[in-house]
Design a protein around this motif. Structure first.
Motif, mmCIF file in Angstrom:
data_model
loop_
_atom_site.group_PDB
_atom_site.id
_atom_site.type_symbol
_atom_site.label_atom_id
_atom_site.label_comp_id
_atom_site.label_asym_id
_atom_site.label_seq_id
_atom_site.Cartn_x
_atom_site.Cartn_y
_atom_site.Cartn_z
ATOM 1 N N THR A 8 0.483 -1.416 -0.233
ATOM 2 C CA THR A 8 0.236 0.065 0.312
ATOM 3 C C THR A 8 1.168 1.126 0.376
ATOM 4 O O THR A 8 2.074 1.032 0.267
ATOM 5 C CB THR A 8 -1.169 -0.264 1.327
ATOM 6 N N GLY A 9 -0.137 2.255 -0.596
ATOM 7 C CA GLY A 9 0.738 3.780 -0.204
ATOM 8 C C GLY A 9 2.254 4.430 -1.064
ATOM 9 O O GLY A 9 2.650 4.542 -0.646
ATOM 10 N N THR A 10 2.284 2.958 -1.771
ATOM 11 C CA THR A 10 3.317 3.351 -2.845
ATOM 12 C C THR A 10 3.652 4.288 -3.683
ATOM 13 O O THR A 10 1.919 4.756 -3.657
ATOM 14 C CB THR A 10 3.897 2.181 -3.710
ATOM 15 N N GLY A 11 3.734 5.530 -3.902
ATOM 16 C CA GLY A 11 3.875 6.164 -5.102
ATOM 17 C C GLY A 11 3.054 6.332 -6.330
ATOM 18 O O GLY A 11 1.747 6.740 -6.179
ATOM 19 N N GLN A 12 3.180 4.807 -6.546
ATOM 20 C CA GLN A 12 2.737 4.695 -7.566
ATOM 21 C C GLN A 12 0.777 4.659 -7.690
ATOM 22 O O GLN A 12 0.002 4.916 -8.111
ATOM 23 C CB GLN A 12 2.667 3.981 -8.830
ATOM 24 N N LEU A 13 0.702 3.282 -6.401
ATOM 25 C CA LEU A 13 -0.891 3.164 -6.486
ATOM 26 C C LEU A 13 -1.739 5.161 -5.699
ATOM 27 O O LEU A 13 -2.890 4.663 -6.136
ATOM 28 C CB LEU A 13 -0.752 2.476 -4.932
ATOM 29 N N LEU A 14 -0.679 5.625 -5.326
ATOM 30 C CA LEU A 14 -1.330 7.449 -4.397
ATOM 31 C C LEU A 14 -1.802 7.250 -6.223
ATOM 32 O O LEU A 14 -2.997 8.342 -6.265
ATOM 33 C CB LEU A 14 -0.720 7.859 -3.790
ATOM 34 N N GLU A 15 -0.997 7.741 -6.917
ATOM 35 C CA GLU A 15 -1.701 8.644 -7.693
ATOM 36 C C GLU A 15 -2.097 7.587 -8.521
ATOM 37 O O GLU A 15 -3.199 8.921 -9.344
ATOM 38 C CB GLU A 15 -0.234 9.052 -8.879
ATOM 39 N N LEU A 16 -2.134 6.750 -9.252
ATOM 40 C CA LEU A 16 -3.410 5.729 -9.701
ATOM 41 C C LEU A 16 -4.396 5.855 -9.051
ATOM 42 O O LEU A 16 -6.146 6.215 -10.103
ATOM 43 C CB LEU A 16 -2.809 3.979 -9.962
ATOM 44 N N ARG A 21 -10.431 8.312 -9.905
ATOM 45 C CA ARG A 21 -11.551 8.875 -8.927
ATOM 46 C C ARG A 21 -11.477 9.888 -10.484
ATOM 47 O O ARG A 21 -12.902 9.858 -10.203
ATOM 48 C CB ARG A 21 -11.278 8.762 -7.851
ATOM 49 N N ARG A 22 -10.668 10.550 -10.441
ATOM 50 C CA ARG A 22 -10.252 11.513 -11.642
ATOM 51 C C ARG A 22 -11.067 11.070 -12.587
ATOM 52 O O ARG A 22 -12.782 11.626 -13.616
ATOM 53 C CB ARG A 22 -9.366 12.591 -11.997
ATOM 54 N N ALA A 23 -11.409 10.156 -13.496
ATOM 55 C CA ALA A 23 -11.637 9.387 -14.736
ATOM 56 C C ALA A 23 -12.878 9.454 -14.669
ATOM 57 O O ALA A 23 -14.003 8.943 -15.720
ATOM 58 C CB ALA A 23 -10.496 8.682 -14.808
ATOM 59 N N GLY A 24 -13.624 8.496 -13.775
ATOM 60 C CA GLY A 24 -14.181 7.547 -13.356
ATOM 61 C C GLY A 24 -14.653 6.665 -14.348
ATOM 62 O O GLY A 24 -16.194 5.944 -13.919
ATOM 63 N N HIS A 25 -13.976 6.188 -14.579
ATOM 64 C CA HIS A 25 -13.827 4.240 -15.440
ATOM 65 C C HIS A 25 -14.383 3.646 -14.240
ATOM 66 O O HIS A 25 -12.447 2.753 -13.949
ATOM 67 C CB HIS A 25 -12.618 4.816 -16.252
ATOM 68 N N ARG A 159 3.424 -4.240 -12.157
ATOM 69 C CA ARG A 159 2.835 -4.379 -13.515
ATOM 70 C C ARG A 159 1.769 -3.437 -14.355
ATOM 71 O O ARG A 159 1.207 -2.946 -15.304
ATOM 72 C CB ARG A 159 2.890 -5.324 -14.287
ATOM 73 N N VAL A 160 0.859 -4.252 -12.872
ATOM 74 C CA VAL A 160 -0.453 -3.352 -12.880
ATOM 75 C C VAL A 160 -0.799 -2.357 -13.372
ATOM 76 O O VAL A 160 -1.804 -1.620 -14.199
ATOM 77 C CB VAL A 160 -2.144 -4.243 -11.588
ATOM 78 N N ALA A 161 -0.266 -1.113 -12.426
ATOM 79 C CA ALA A 161 -0.382 -0.182 -12.159
ATOM 80 C C ALA A 161 0.422 0.924 -13.662
ATOM 81 O O ALA A 161 0.043 1.562 -14.443
ATOM 82 C CB ALA A 161 0.488 0.399 -10.701
ATOM 83 N N ASP A 162 1.442 0.034 -14.089
ATOM 84 C CA ASP A 162 1.513 1.053 -15.505
ATOM 85 C C ASP A 162 1.139 0.188 -16.171
ATOM 86 O O ASP A 162 0.703 1.557 -17.657
ATOM 87 C CB ASP A 162 2.905 0.011 -15.717
ATOM 88 N N ASP A 163 0.203 -1.009 -16.513
ATOM 89 C CA ASP A 163 -1.106 -1.192 -17.424
ATOM 90 C C ASP A 163 -2.101 0.092 -16.983
ATOM 91 O O ASP A 163 -2.351 0.700 -18.044
ATOM 92 C CB ASP A 163 -1.742 -2.468 -17.420
ATOM 93 N N VAL A 164 -2.903 -0.184 -16.448
ATOM 94 C CA VAL A 164 -3.864 1.073 -16.024
ATOM 95 C C VAL A 164 -3.278 2.279 -16.659
ATOM 96 O O VAL A 164 -4.159 3.488 -16.533
ATOM 97 C CB VAL A 164 -4.108 1.171 -14.266
ATOM 98 N N ARG A 165 -2.589 2.535 -15.839
ATOM 99 C CA ARG A 165 -1.845 4.498 -16.482
ATOM 100 C C ARG A 165 -1.619 4.044 -17.482
ATOM 101 O O ARG A 165 -2.421 5.343 -18.419
ATOM 102 C CB ARG A 165 -0.363 4.833 -15.888
ATOM 103 N N ARG A 166 -1.326 3.209 -18.436
ATOM 104 C CA ARG A 166 -1.415 3.410 -20.156
ATOM 105 C C ARG A 166 -2.689 3.806 -20.404
ATOM 106 O O ARG A 166 -2.837 4.336 -21.469
ATOM 107 C CB ARG A 166 -0.322 2.295 -20.425
ATOM 108 N N ARG A 167 -3.608 3.079 -19.504
ATOM 109 C CA ARG A 167 -5.218 3.010 -20.440
ATOM 110 C C ARG A 167 -5.763 4.507 -20.339
ATOM 111 O O ARG A 167 -6.916 4.684 -20.751
ATOM 112 C CB ARG A 167 -6.054 1.734 -19.684
ATOM 113 N N LEU A 168 -4.881 4.710 -18.909
ATOM 114 C CA LEU A 168 -5.837 6.618 -18.621
ATOM 115 C C LEU A 168 -5.854 7.218 -19.442
ATOM 116 O O LEU A 168 -5.598 8.345 -19.261
ATOM 117 C CB LEU A 168 -5.629 6.249 -16.777
ATOM 118 N N GLU A 169 -4.426 7.642 -20.445
ATOM 119 C CA GLU A 169 -3.481 8.330 -20.462
ATOM 120 C C GLU A 169 -4.541 8.722 -22.063
ATOM 121 O O GLU A 169 -4.783 7.749 -22.786
ATOM 122 C CB GLU A 169 -2.190 8.166 -21.095
#
Length: 169
Positions: A8-16, A21-25, A159-169
């Motif tokens: 928990t609480g890693t920078g990646q997870l907090l940012e995601l 929340r903002r994207a609402g997907h 890996r999951v965080a990177d994938d989600v970040r790419r989908r949000l971009e």
């Protein structure tokens, strides 16, 4: 002491979490949650397997001592294994947690995961508080199992965080 394992609480997870929340997907959030849970499931299964097959031994009775069947039919190790849980959060402090849900244990066994993890189990003989027995188990079984999975889970969550970040971009 048996602690829940958290990624928990890693920078990646907090940012995601903020971006989700903002994207609402909602479908992205569900996929994210499901994949993080899937990353933690092998740890949960391994912890359950370790406690179910953990050898607990005692020095045995001396000659002439009485014995008998256990006064309870409740299987100790299976009861503890069934209480090992996973939870995943995507808000607040996002991440995964694997822990022993002590609310799912009978009141007299709530401290038992910590006691067994210490490697020394001291208990009254058949409920007789004037006679005590000491049994031993492999110490730190919980901690060692978690250590064996930490790198894999960290890589998978990254890996999951990177994938989600790419989908949000």
């Amino acid at each position: 002491m048996v602690q829940g394992f958290r990624i928990t609480g890693t920078g990646q997870l907090l940012e995601l979490a903020a971006r989700l929340r903002r994207a609402g997907h909602e479908n992205i959030r569900q996929s994210y949650t499901r994949r993080i849970r899937r990353a933690a499931e092998p740890l949960q299964r391994d912890l359950q397997d370790k406690i179910r097959h953990l050898e607990i031994s005692s020095p045995g009775r001396g000659g002439g001592k009485r014995g008998g069947a256990s006064p309870t039919t409740r299987p100790l190790r299976a009861t503890i294994a069934d209480a090992i849980r996973i939870s995943v959060r995507t808000t607040g402090n996002p991440g995964a947690r694997v822990w022993v849900d002590k609310g799912r244990l009978p009141p007299d066994l709530r401290r038992m995961p910590d006691v067994i993890n210490s490697g020394r189990i001291r208990h009254p003989v058949f409920g007789n508080r004037r006679r005590w027995a000491t049994q031993t188990a492999t110490p730190l079984w919980w901690d060692r199992t978690i250590r064996a999975h930490t790198d894999r889970i960290t890589r998978e969550v990254s890996r999951v965080a990177d994938d989600v970040r790419r989908r949000l971009e």
